[in-house]
Design an enzyme around this catalytic site. Sequence first.
Site, PDB file in Angstrom:
ATOM      1  N   HIS A   1      33.681  50.204  34.444  1.00  0.00           N
ATOM      2  CA  HIS A   1      34.101  49.761  35.763  1.00  0.00           C
ATOM      3  C   HIS A   1      35.607  50.562  36.415  1.00  0.00           C
ATOM      4  O   HIS A   1      36.028  51.059  35.482  1.00  0.00           O
ATOM      5  CB  HIS A   1      34.633  48.105  35.934  1.00  0.00           C
ATOM      6  CG  HIS A   1      33.302  47.326  35.820  1.00  0.00           C
ATOM      7  ND1 HIS A   1      33.216  46.086  35.143  1.00  0.00           N
ATOM      8  CD2 HIS A   1      32.461  47.407  36.880  1.00  0.00           C
ATOM      9  CE1 HIS A   1      32.158  45.491  35.567  1.00  0.00           C
ATOM     10  NE2 HIS A   1      31.549  46.360  36.523  1.00  0.00           N
TER      11      HIS A   1
ATOM     12  N   CYS B   1      39.129  41.184  34.708  1.00  0.00           N
ATOM     13  CA  CYS B   1      37.678  40.476  34.962  1.00  0.00           C
ATOM     14  C   CYS B   1      37.566  39.163  34.931  1.00  0.00           C
ATOM     15  O   CYS B   1      36.841  38.301  35.625  1.00  0.00           O
ATOM     16  CB  CYS B   1      36.870  40.918  33.788  1.00  0.00           C
ATOM     17  SG  CYS B   1      37.001  42.668  33.236  1.00  0.00           S
TER      18      CYS B   1
END
Length: 253
Positions: A161, A248
């Site tokens: 990511h 996250c």
Amino acid sequence: MFKNVIVKKPAPSFVTGLTTSDLGKPDFEKALIQHRNYVEALKACGVAVTELEADDRYPDSVFVEDAAVLTPEFAVITNPGADTRNREIEAIEEALKPFYEKFHYITQPGTLDGGDVLQAGNQFYIGISERTNGEGARQLKEILESEGYEAEILPLERFFHLKTGIAYLGDNKLAVAGEFIEHPAFGQYEKIVIGPEDEYSANCIHVNDFVIIPSGYPETKRQLEQAGRKTIEVDMTEFRKQDGGLSCLSLRF
Ligand code: CIR
């Protein structure tokens, strides 16, 4: 300043979640303890934490960041790129309703994970990854620009990511690793460069007067403190096994 944070407790199925790592299966009991310590670290930064109950149907649902992109004015509900994760957005939208009146949505054929979105003041960066496609990135850019923000789209080369390798630390400072160290999109920032062996710690979170970092990275801690940041360390070993970093595990707004 962030006032609120949303987190979600890990479910027993967490240990069966998606991963590309070869670090072994997480220890669920240890993950619960690490998650509790993460929540305590956030509280020490002065935010109110809303803790959602675990949902065993969705092994990766502890990684709440991927389900939404938040600004002070509105929430964007994403369309997560992994099929097994897509319906995690339902609970996150419900949890955000008491805090937001205005919602935008990423829709098919666009996919987008919140982990691919970095905010630095009025500027957003959106990574195109295995999870976020060009159409999802385009939709988010359009939403952000219609709301007066700026947004730049950048394809990722290697990182999972976008925020796997970069964090905004306030005052024009970035922590950067790997492909972002020399990336032209970030030329105007003052950079704290994280070496390859410490790369995991580039995913840290700036929450009010502190930067929360994973424990076990003394060089990153030293560099951040030299840059005037107070740090709090949190043990992240069990989340790392499932490709998860510090950012996250929470939505901060
Ligand atoms: C996944 O593969 O989706 C999870 N196991 C990890 C998600 C990490 N989220 C993030 O970097 N924002």
